[in-house]
Design a protein around this motif. Structure first.
Motif, PDB file in Angstrom:
ATOM      1  N   ASP A 112       0.876  -1.169   0.000  1.00 23.49           N
ATOM      2  CA  ASP A 112       0.000   0.000   0.000  1.00 23.49           C
ATOM      3  C   ASP A 112       0.918   1.225   0.000  1.00 23.49           C
ATOM      4  OD1 ASP A 112       0.702   0.694   2.762  1.00 23.49           O
ATOM      5  OD2 ASP A 112      -0.742  -0.794   3.428  1.00 23.49           O
ATOM      6  N   GLU A 113       0.379   2.420   0.147  1.00 15.68           N
ATOM      7  CA  GLU A 113       1.235   3.602  -0.006  1.00 15.68           C
ATOM      8  C   GLU A 113       2.259   3.783   1.108  1.00 15.68           C
ATOM      9  OE1 GLU A 113      -1.316   7.309   1.859  1.00 15.68           O
ATOM     10  OE2 GLU A 113      -1.364   6.975  -0.292  1.00 15.68           O
ATOM     11  N   ASN A 114       2.119   3.050   2.222  1.00 16.13           N
ATOM     12  CA  ASN A 114       3.057   3.198   3.336  1.00 16.13           C
ATOM     13  C   ASN A 114       3.792   1.918   3.715  1.00 16.13           C
ATOM     14  OD1 ASN A 114       2.454   5.978   3.842  1.00 16.13           O
ATOM     15  ND2 ASN A 114       0.520   5.311   4.714  1.00 16.13           N
ATOM     16  N   THR A 115       3.539   0.805   3.013  1.00 15.07           N
ATOM     17  CA  THR A 115       4.133  -0.473   3.393  1.00 15.07           C
ATOM     18  C   THR A 115       4.754  -1.158   2.181  1.00 15.07           C
ATOM     19  OG1 THR A 115       2.365  -0.719   5.028  1.00 15.07           O
ATOM     20  CG2 THR A 115       3.706  -2.663   4.572  1.00 15.07           C
ATOM     21  N   VAL A 116       5.987  -1.587   2.365  1.00  7.97           N
ATOM     22  CA  VAL A 116       6.670  -2.343   1.317  1.00  7.97           C
ATOM     23  C   VAL A 116       6.943  -3.747   1.856  1.00  7.97           C
ATOM     24  CG1 VAL A 116       9.054  -1.727   1.922  1.00  7.97           C
ATOM     25  CG2 VAL A 116       8.461  -2.122  -0.443  1.00  7.97           C
ATOM     26  N   SER A 117       6.836  -4.748   0.988  1.00 11.46           N
ATOM     27  CA  SER A 117       7.185  -6.114   1.378  1.00 11.46           C
ATOM     28  C   SER A 117       8.346  -6.584   0.510  1.00 11.46           C
ATOM     29  CB  SER A 117       5.981  -7.051   1.238  1.00 11.46           C
ATOM     30  OG  SER A 117       5.568  -7.156  -0.100  1.00 11.46           O
ATOM     31  N   PHE A 118       9.102  -7.528   1.051  1.00  4.82           N
ATOM     32  CA  PHE A 118      10.272  -8.049   0.341  1.00  4.82           C
ATOM     33  C   PHE A 118      10.597  -9.433   0.856  1.00  4.82           C
ATOM     34  CE2 PHE A 118      11.551  -5.327   3.837  1.00  4.82           C
ATOM     35  CZ  PHE A 118      12.466  -6.086   4.537  1.00  4.82           C
ATOM     36  N   ASP A 119      11.300 -10.216   0.020  1.00  5.55           N
ATOM     37  CA  ASP A 119      11.693 -11.562   0.425  1.00  5.55           C
ATOM     38  C   ASP A 119      12.532 -11.500   1.692  1.00  5.55           C
ATOM     39  OD1 ASP A 119      10.380 -12.619  -1.737  1.00  5.55           O
ATOM     40  OD2 ASP A 119      12.184 -13.174  -2.844  1.00  5.55           O
ATOM     41  N   ASN A 120      12.226 -12.385   2.622  1.00  3.45           N
ATOM     42  CA  ASN A 120      12.952 -12.471   3.878  1.00  3.45           C
ATOM     43  C   ASN A 120      14.389 -12.915   3.585  1.00  3.45           C
ATOM     44  OD1 ASN A 120      14.006 -13.098   6.373  1.00  3.45           O
ATOM     45  ND2 ASN A 120      12.270 -14.327   7.042  1.00  3.45           N
ATOM     46  N   PRO A 121      15.385 -12.093   3.920  1.00  2.00           N
ATOM     47  CA  PRO A 121      16.768 -12.474   3.619  1.00  2.00           C
ATOM     48  C   PRO A 121      17.274 -13.641   4.465  1.00  2.00           C
ATOM     49  CG  PRO A 121      16.719 -10.423   4.849  1.00  2.00           C
ATOM     50  CD  PRO A 121      15.295 -10.774   4.535  1.00  2.00           C
ATOM     51  N   ASP A 122      16.554 -13.970   5.550  1.00  2.00           N
ATOM     52  CA  ASP A 122      16.984 -15.046   6.441  1.00  2.00           C
ATOM     53  C   ASP A 122      16.243 -16.359   6.221  1.00  2.00           C
ATOM     54  OD1 ASP A 122      18.794 -13.339   7.732  1.00  2.00           O
ATOM     55  OD2 ASP A 122      17.186 -12.540   8.974  1.00  2.00           O
ATOM     56  N   GLY A 123      15.376 -16.415   5.243  1.00  3.33           N
ATOM     57  CA  GLY A 123      14.636 -17.655   5.032  1.00  3.33           C
ATOM     58  C   GLY A 123      13.443 -17.453   4.123  1.00  3.33           C
ATOM     59  N   LYS A 124      12.384 -18.184   4.415  1.00  2.00           N
ATOM     60  CA  LYS A 124      11.202 -18.157   3.565  1.00  2.00           C
ATOM     61  C   LYS A 124      10.243 -17.062   3.992  1.00  2.00           C
ATOM     62  CE  LYS A 124      11.525 -22.985   2.459  1.00  2.00           C
ATOM     63  NZ  LYS A 124      10.873 -24.256   2.307  1.00  2.00           N
ATOM     64  N   GLY A 125       9.326 -16.742   3.075  1.00  2.00           N
ATOM     65  CA  GLY A 125       8.297 -15.765   3.372  1.00  2.00           C
ATOM     66  C   GLY A 125       8.723 -14.356   3.008  1.00  2.00           C
ATOM     67  N   ARG A 126       7.884 -13.413   3.419  1.00  2.00           N
ATOM     68  CA  ARG A 126       8.092 -12.000   3.099  1.00  2.00           C
ATOM     69  C   ARG A 126       8.143 -11.196   4.394  1.00  2.00           C
ATOM     70  NH1 ARG A 126       8.953 -10.326  -1.992  1.00  2.00           N
ATOM     71  NH2 ARG A 126       7.500  -8.613  -1.949  1.00  2.00           N
ATOM     72  N   ASN A 127       8.989 -10.189   4.404  1.00  2.21           N
ATOM     73  CA  ASN A 127       9.026  -9.210   5.486  1.00  2.21           C
ATOM     74  C   ASN A 127       8.252  -7.974   5.033  1.00  2.21           C
ATOM     75  OD1 ASN A 127      10.675 -10.895   6.934  1.00  2.21           O
ATOM     76  ND2 ASN A 127      12.521  -9.693   6.672  1.00  2.21           N
ATOM     77  N   HIS A 128       7.768  -7.210   5.999  1.00  2.70           N
ATOM     78  CA  HIS A 128       7.028  -5.977   5.716  1.00  2.70           C
ATOM     79  C   HIS A 128       7.699  -4.824   6.445  1.00  2.70           C
ATOM     80  CE1 HIS A 128       3.726  -8.210   3.865  1.00  2.70           C
ATOM     81  NE2 HIS A 128       4.024  -9.120   4.773  1.00  2.70           N
ATOM     82  N   PHE A 129       7.786  -3.690   5.779  1.00  2.00           N
ATOM     83  CA  PHE A 129       8.396  -2.495   6.347  1.00  2.00           C
ATOM     84  C   PHE A 129       7.420  -1.343   6.160  1.00  2.00           C
ATOM     85  CE2 PHE A 129      10.989   1.336   6.059  1.00  2.00           C
ATOM     86  CZ  PHE A 129      11.760   1.237   7.205  1.00  2.00           C
ATOM     87  N   THR A 130       7.073  -0.686   7.261  1.00  3.52           N
ATOM     88  CA  THR A 130       6.169   0.457   7.204  1.00  3.52           C
ATOM     89  C   THR A 130       6.994   1.733   7.164  1.00  3.52           C
ATOM     90  OG1 THR A 130       4.479  -0.747   8.407  1.00  3.52           O
ATOM     91  CG2 THR A 130       4.263   1.643   8.344  1.00  3.52           C
ATOM     92  N   ILE A 131       6.670   2.603   6.201  1.00  2.24           N
ATOM     93  CA  ILE A 131       7.412   3.833   5.982  1.00  2.24           C
ATOM     94  C   ILE A 131       7.048   4.854   7.050  1.00  2.24           C
ATOM     95  CG2 ILE A 131       7.846   5.695   4.304  1.00  2.24           C
ATOM     96  CD1 ILE A 131       8.573   2.737   3.423  1.00  2.24           C
ATOM     97  N   ASP A 132       8.070   5.482   7.625  1.00  2.00           N
ATOM     98  CA  ASP A 132       7.858   6.592   8.543  1.00  2.00           C
ATOM     99  C   ASP A 132       7.230   7.733   7.742  1.00  2.00           C
ATOM    100  OD1 ASP A 132       8.079   8.874  10.131  1.00  2.00           O
ATOM    101  OD2 ASP A 132      10.131   8.488  10.724  1.00  2.00           O
ATOM    102  N   LEU A 133       6.114   8.255   8.193  1.00  3.94           N
ATOM    103  CA  LEU A 133       5.383   9.277   7.443  1.00  3.94           C
ATOM    104  C   LEU A 133       6.180  10.548   7.221  1.00  3.94           C
ATOM    105  CD1 LEU A 133       1.829   8.804   8.987  1.00  3.94           C
ATOM    106  CD2 LEU A 133       2.741   7.881   6.851  1.00  3.94           C
TER     107      LEU A 133
END
Length: 135
Positions: A112-133
């Motif tokens: 969404d406009e404030n959250t990016v997801s990316f492959d987990n560098p330590d294993g399976k699945g996706r991590n999510h990062f919320t942008i500081d406004l």
């Protein structure tokens, strides 16, 4: 040189793209209302893996290079090259490192406009990062 379009903002007011001379040379934002053009520097570490938030002028990109064949990819993994994932504000030039992997890409996507997801560098699945406004 060539122009490459990326995407429109969700309201259709701005179109983002790159000017390429072999690699991206600069980013641009074109206003649909008055055809004004803004240009932005390409971050030095920028490679090919990226996701643009066209509404906010934010880009998430990694330092993983384009690997042309399986042999290059195997050598890259063997050398255990660190790969960094950055959040960049194209308009202000600010950037922030948000993840590190060893020889792995991230495949970033905006959820969404404030959250990016990316492959987990330590294993399976996706991590999510919320942008500081305030970024």
């Amino acid at each position: 040189a060539s122009l490459e379009g990326w995407q429109w903002s969700s309201d259709g007011n701005f179109f983002w793209g790159t000017v390429n001379i072999r690699d991206p040379f600069l980013f641009f934002k074109l206003s649909a209302s008055d055809w004004s053009l803004e240009q932005f520097d390409v971050p030095l570490e920028y490679q090919f893996e990226h996701a643009l938030n066209a509404d906010k002028g934010l880009m998430v990109y990694s330092t993983r290079p384009w690997l042309g064949d399986i042999e290059e990819a195997m050598e890259f993994e063997k050398e255990k090259v660190p790969v960094f994932l950055y959040l960049s504000n194209l308009q202000s030039g600010d950037r922030k490192k948000i993840a590190t992997s060893i020889a792995k890409g991230f495949k970033p996507l905006w959820d969404d406009e404030n959250t990016v997801s990316f492959d987990n560098p330590d294993g399976k699945g996706r991590n999510h990062f919320t942008i500081d406004l305030n970024f």
